[in-house]
Design an enzyme around this catalytic site. Sequence first.
Site, PDB file in Angstrom:
ATOM      1  N   MET A  31      76.395  55.397  13.422  1.00  0.00           N
ATOM      2  CA  MET A  31      75.770  56.368  14.328  1.00  0.00           C
ATOM      3  C   MET A  31      74.447  56.865  13.743  1.00  0.00           C
ATOM      4  SD  MET A  31      78.778  58.414  16.222  1.00  0.00           S
ATOM      5  CE  MET A  31      79.095  59.619  14.945  1.00  0.00           C
ATOM      6  N   GLY A  32      73.947  56.192  12.703  1.00  0.00           N
ATOM      7  CA  GLY A  32      72.642  56.559  12.160  1.00  0.00           C
ATOM      8  C   GLY A  32      72.694  57.725  11.192  1.00  0.00           C
ATOM      9  N   HIS A  38      76.666  54.214   4.165  1.00  0.00           N
ATOM     10  CA  HIS A  38      76.300  53.160   5.121  1.00  0.00           C
ATOM     11  C   HIS A  38      75.644  51.988   4.388  1.00  0.00           C
ATOM     12  CE1 HIS A  38      75.876  56.904   7.727  1.00  0.00           C
ATOM     13  NE2 HIS A  38      76.734  56.193   8.435  1.00  0.00           N
ATOM     14  N   SER A 187      78.444  61.932   4.075  1.00  0.00           N
ATOM     15  CA  SER A 187      78.618  61.978   5.532  1.00  0.00           C
ATOM     16  C   SER A 187      77.314  62.456   6.150  1.00  0.00           C
ATOM     17  CB  SER A 187      79.735  62.965   5.889  1.00  0.00           C
ATOM     18  OG  SER A 187      79.685  63.272   7.267  1.00  0.00           O
ATOM     19  N   SER A 188      76.985  61.892   7.306  1.00  0.00           N
ATOM     20  CA  SER A 188      75.786  62.373   8.015  1.00  0.00           C
ATOM     21  C   SER A 188      75.924  63.857   8.317  1.00  0.00           C
ATOM     22  CB  SER A 188      75.600  61.596   9.314  1.00  0.00           C
ATOM     23  OG  SER A 188      75.628  60.208   9.053  1.00  0.00           O
TER      24      SER A 188
END
Length: 284
Positions: A31-32, A38, A187-188
């Site tokens: 989700m960017g 990532h 985590s984003s």
Amino acid sequence: MSLAVIATAHDFRRACQEARRDGELALVPTMGYLHEGHQSLIRAAAQRAPTVAVTIFVNPAQFGPGEDLSRYPRDVDGDLRKCEEAGAAFVFVPRGPEEIYPTGFQTYVEPGPLAGPLCGEKRPGHFRGVCTVVAKLFALSRADCAFFGEKDYQQLAVIRRMNADLNLGVEVIGRPIVRESDGLALSSRNAYLSREKRARATALWKALKAVRDSFKAGEVRPDQLEELARQKLAEDEARIDYAEIRDPLELRRPQKADPTSRLFLAAFLGKTRLIDNGAVGEQG
Ligand code: AMP
């Protein structure tokens, strides 16, 4: 930048088709607002296959009402740099949600009991949205393999099951959680945390460590291990969403914990919901 950026489903399908002519294609759905977690997936994918495709899509179908869809952090330029650095060949950034869910869209993938407890219970419809978008990405890409993080362990289990149940034919590969030096899982959503809340966000890691120590010392009763996790979360004033011991395959509650049993945690620091998990028999 040699990285190709693709905006439409049609072009993504074409690029994947072409890439598969040169050998295996690995897919990394995200989700960017990318971070080292990532990038670890992209690097592992690049080790495995000559072409790595990353997708960046904040999938509305997996957010519930009142969740953080509209404020989910975004930084596409930074993300593209990180994708290239980690070895991706191209990135699919749908130009809008209608690229994935065009007018008339009505077919969803309904996961089974694996999606029932934990985040499935706390976020109704979440895994239906996840399965639907991942099935679509698998269908568009026809990737040989796809990489997912154990950070979202239940998601990984649900996707493995969907892939098998629907004969999607993708090799689903899980990768370990990447953490900050103080144990916080990357985590984003960590970007939401104020300095004060960031300091308290180590509560989840502290709970996991305490449960591992207790298991090592001989405690195998799930309710005792869960109670200890709750105490640890409470010490840092993290609001507990769940703290549960489950088996690693079916995500059922065991009678007695064994080394492969996992502690699953979700807790709020202010408005920010963080998740974490780990096997009770692991150290570190
Ligand atoms: P997201 O962008 O949050 O949807 O995550 C995309 C993928 O990256 C998922 O497979 C996640 O499980 C994985 N991921 C997110 N954070 C981490 C982390 N700290 N370590 C390993 N994988 C992660």
